[in-house]
Every structure is written in C-alpha cells, then in structure tokens.
Design a protein around this motif. Structure first.
Motif, PDB file in Angstrom:
ATOM      1  N   HIS A  56     113.345  91.848  80.120  1.00 24.78           N
ATOM      2  CA  HIS A  56     114.404  92.267  78.896  1.00 24.78           C
ATOM      3  C   HIS A  56     115.781  92.419  79.219  1.00 24.78           C
ATOM      4  CE1 HIS A  56     110.446  93.541  77.238  1.00 24.78           C
ATOM      5  NE2 HIS A  56     110.247  94.206  78.412  1.00 24.78           N
ATOM      6  N   ARG A  57     116.381  91.634  80.106  1.00 20.64           N
ATOM      7  CA  ARG A  57     117.610  91.783  80.479  1.00 20.64           C
ATOM      8  C   ARG A  57     118.721  91.184  79.453  1.00 20.64           C
ATOM      9  NH1 ARG A  57     115.249  87.799  83.283  1.00 20.64           N
ATOM     10  NH2 ARG A  57     116.099  85.586  82.909  1.00 20.64           N
ATOM     11  N   ILE A  58     118.217  90.228  78.400  1.00 15.32           N
ATOM     12  CA  ILE A  58     119.312  89.785  77.373  1.00 15.32           C
ATOM     13  C   ILE A  58     119.152  90.993  76.357  1.00 15.32           C
ATOM     14  CG2 ILE A  58     119.419  88.156  75.668  1.00 15.32           C
ATOM     15  CD1 ILE A  58     118.200  86.064  77.466  1.00 15.32           C
ATOM     16  N   ILE A  62     122.646  93.017  75.446  1.00 19.39           N
ATOM     17  CA  ILE A  62     123.437  93.285  74.395  1.00 19.39           C
ATOM     18  C   ILE A  62     123.666  94.699  73.735  1.00 19.39           C
ATOM     19  CG2 ILE A  62     123.252  92.469  71.801  1.00 19.39           C
ATOM     20  CD1 ILE A  62     121.857  89.940  72.717  1.00 19.39           C
ATOM     21  N   ILE A  63     122.528  95.355  73.834  1.00 14.17           N
ATOM     22  CA  ILE A  63     122.395  96.895  73.480  1.00 14.17           C
ATOM     23  C   ILE A  63     123.486  97.473  74.260  1.00 14.17           C
ATOM     24  CG2 ILE A  63     121.229  98.997  73.605  1.00 14.17           C
ATOM     25  CD1 ILE A  63     118.574  97.122  73.298  1.00 14.17           C
ATOM     26  N   GLY A  64     123.779  97.344  75.651  1.00 17.51           N
ATOM     27  CA  GLY A  64     124.611  98.046  76.493  1.00 17.51           C
ATOM     28  C   GLY A  64     126.192  97.728  76.045  1.00 17.51           C
ATOM     29  N   SER A  88     113.387  96.932  70.069  1.00 14.80           N
ATOM     30  CA  SER A  88     113.091  95.638  70.894  1.00 14.80           C
ATOM     31  C   SER A  88     111.895  95.943  71.949  1.00 14.80           C
ATOM     32  CB  SER A  88     114.470  95.564  71.582  1.00 14.80           C
ATOM     33  OG  SER A  88     114.771  96.579  72.568  1.00 14.80           O
ATOM     34  N   LYS A  89     111.730  97.142  72.180  1.00 12.77           N
ATOM     35  CA  LYS A  89     110.517  97.438  73.108  1.00 12.77           C
ATOM     36  C   LYS A  89     111.003  96.910  74.450  1.00 12.77           C
ATOM     37  CE  LYS A  89     106.543  96.985  69.613  1.00 12.77           C
ATOM     38  NZ  LYS A  89     105.460  96.121  69.377  1.00 12.77           N
ATOM     39  N   SER A  90     112.245  97.117  74.726  1.00 17.65           N
ATOM     40  CA  SER A  90     112.781  96.564  76.005  1.00 17.65           C
ATOM     41  C   SER A  90     112.810  97.876  77.116  1.00 17.65           C
ATOM     42  CB  SER A  90     114.155  96.280  75.733  1.00 17.65           C
ATOM     43  OG  SER A  90     115.075  97.218  75.078  1.00 17.65           O
ATOM     44  N   VAL A  91     112.604  99.167  76.805  1.00 12.58           N
ATOM     45  CA  VAL A  91     112.455 100.154  77.620  1.00 12.58           C
ATOM     46  C   VAL A  91     111.470 101.088  77.071  1.00 12.58           C
ATOM     47  CG1 VAL A  91     113.596 102.103  78.542  1.00 12.58           C
ATOM     48  CG2 VAL A  91     114.961 100.133  77.980  1.00 12.58           C
ATOM     49  N   ALA A 259     117.398  97.739  83.024  1.00 12.25           N
ATOM     50  CA  ALA A 259     118.067  98.156  81.814  1.00 12.25           C
ATOM     51  C   ALA A 259     119.319  99.076  82.164  1.00 12.25           C
ATOM     52  CB  ALA A 259     117.038  99.024  80.879  1.00 12.25           C
ATOM     53  N   SER A 260     119.208  99.916  83.153  1.00  8.70           N
ATOM     54  CA  SER A 260     120.326 100.769  83.644  1.00  8.70           C
ATOM     55  C   SER A 260     121.531 100.002  84.242  1.00  8.70           C
ATOM     56  CB  SER A 260     119.703 101.886  84.670  1.00  8.70           C
ATOM     57  OG  SER A 260     119.214 102.644  83.987  1.00  8.70           O
TER      58      SER A 260
END
Length: 312
Positions: A56-58, A62-64, A88-91, A259-260
């Motif tokens: 989910h790095r992309i 972008i969120i960051g 986005s169900k990324s985390v 994600a962090s």
C-alpha cells in the motif's frame, strides 16, 4: 551571529524530536521484521507483515503528502488521514491511531522547525504558550479524558464559529473589531489569557480536540499577527508528539510500519511545499485562509458531535 538564541534552541529541540523518533521507529521496525514467530493478531511473521504493508506504499505516500500539506495550513492531518486510510483500506483499523501518532510526528516537528523562524514572534509569548500547552496535556489528561466529548464538540463548534466570524469582521474592518492585528507578542492580561487558553487547548488534545484552529483564532483575537499562530500552534503539538505520543506508540509496536515511513518521508515533503506556499502569500490573504480553516474545523466538530457523539 549568535548561535544559542531562544529560537535556535527551539529549532534544536524540534530537530532532536525528528532524530529521536526516526531512530526509535527504525529500531522498532527492525525488531518487528526480525521476529520469526507468527504475530497472532495478523497471522504472519514480522517480515511477512512488512511485505504486506508495503503493498500500500503508493496510497500511504499520497495520503502522507496531502494530509500534511493541509496540516501545515492549519487544517489538521489526523482526520483526513484516518478517513483516507479507511477508504483505501491501506492501514488496518487497529493500527490507525498509532500510525497517525508515529508517522506524523516527524512531519509536525518539521513544521515547528520551519515556522519557529517564520515571524519574529516575541520569545516570552512563544515559550509561555508552548510550555502551557505541554503542561496542559501532561497535567490534565486524566481529568479531560473524563469529559463528555459530545458536549465539548458542540461547544467547540459554537466557539469557533463565533471566533471565525469575529476574525472575518476584523480583516474586513467591519463594526467595532478593527483591522487585523500586527503585534508579535502580548503582555499583561493578554499574555495571561494566551497562557491559560493554550493550557486548556493542550489538555483537550487528549480527547482529540485539535489545537491548531483554536490557537489561530486566539492569536488573532489577542491582536497578534496571524503568522504568529504558526510557530505557537505547531511548536505546541510538535513537542507533545515528539516526546510523548510518538515514542509511546513506537514502544508498543502498535503502528503500520510501512505507512509510518511513508507518512514521515512524504509528510515532510508536503510540509516543505506548504511552508513555501504560506511564506509567499500576503498577510491579508493568509488571514482569510485562517478564517476558512477555523470555519471548516467548526463544521467538523459539529459533524463529529452528531455522528460520533462521545466516541473517540
């Protein structure tokens, strides 16, 4: 040029916060990845979890960037990041609080580092407000955490709506409010008000009431240059996160590792871009932006009061 000025010392503390949390995060991620045992909550080893989160790095990059660009303008990053992670169900939901506190700490310290030199704010006023916010968070967390969040949210909606309207009237020069203030600091009764209110705002952070918009309104209503709000609000939050929330969540390992990292790297980039934007616009335009942020935050408090009630 004198090296150990008060502003440089504050910048140094922000830099220490960045280095401290980067080191702690690196150390904890290395520890988790090297764990050969299956983590029961996620059904995979530490390295497998890292690789899964890496997918989910992309999205998280972008969120960051976007969330911390908005944060630098005073909008805040926690709410939009939480919503984006969810959609986005990324985390994983269980890791969102820790990811926000760990990933955004470096970006917020970056904000403080840049904005401590944004304007020549009176150092007594700045340090007093920073200390008040930190003490408020430390000393009153246990008390404030028992407050009814729903009532606090409604109160913040009403209060910020009134403050935003007064700020708008000030910048328009309408009625008895006059024009936008230009003071770089306050003294006497106004300084006492600034300290007491920032103490309360620091305390309210423990139940998720953001400090940014109220601090902006406070500085403007006390007759200070609206640019003064940036080092005051960002310094307050940076020190709270860098030496409190961030290390706490890292120690517990309750954060999305990849994600962090994306929040830290691309969040810092977003902060830098936003800083260049803020630095290049006239004071009057900046004040209008601040008014908009205050109104937006008021609406978000109303939305949370209606949809969440007293829930976090």
């Amino acid at each position: 040029m004198e090296l150990f000025t008060p502003v440089n010392i504050l910048k140094g503390l922000a830099a220490i916060g960045i280095l401290l949390n980067a080191f702690l995060m690196y150390k904890k991620i290395k520890e988790i990845r090297s764990n050969p045992e299956v983590i029961e909550e996620f059904g995979m080893t530490g390295e497998e979890l890292w690789q899964e989160q890496k997918k989910h790095r992309i999205a998280t990059a972008i969120i960051g960037f976007l969330a911390n660009f908005g944060d630098t303008l005073g909008i805040g990053s926690f709410a939009p990041s939480s919503a984006a992670f969810k959609m986005s169900k990324s985390v994983d939901d269980i890791l969102i609080p820790g990811t926000l506190n760990v990933g955004d700490t470096i970006a917020v310290c970056m904000e403080a580092f840049l904005f401590f030199g944004f304007v020549e704010m009176d150092i007594v006023t700045l340090v007093s407000m920073l200390v008040a916010a930190v003490l408020g968070s430390m000393l009153m967390a246990g008390v404030v955490s028992k407050f009814d969040r729903k009532k606090v949210r409604y109160a913040m909606f009403v209060g910020l709506t009134i403050l935003g309207t007064i700020m708008l009237l000030k910048v328009l020069g309408v009625g008895p409010f006059g024009v936008v203030g230009t003071a770089m600091g306050v003294s006497g009764v106004k300084l006492v008000i600034a300290v007491v209110v920032n103490f309360v705002l620091g305390a309210l952070m423990s139940i998720g009431v953001g400090l940014y918009a109220p601090c902006m309104a406070l500085c403007a209503l006390l007759g200070m240059n609206v640019g003064v709000a940036f080092p005051a609000m960002m310094g307050s939050c940076a020190f709270l996160m860098a030496f409190g929330n961030g290390p706490k969540f890292i120690k517990e390992g309750r954060f999305d590792m990849y994600a962090s990292v994306m929040q830290a790297v691309f969040g810092a980039l977003g902060v830098t871009c936003a800083y260049l934007f803020v630095s290049s616009i006239p004071l009057e335009v900046l004040t209008y932006i601040v008014v908009g942020v205050v109104y937006l935050t008021a609406v978000l408090f109303l939305k949370d009061a209606i949809t969440k009630g007293s829930a976090v």
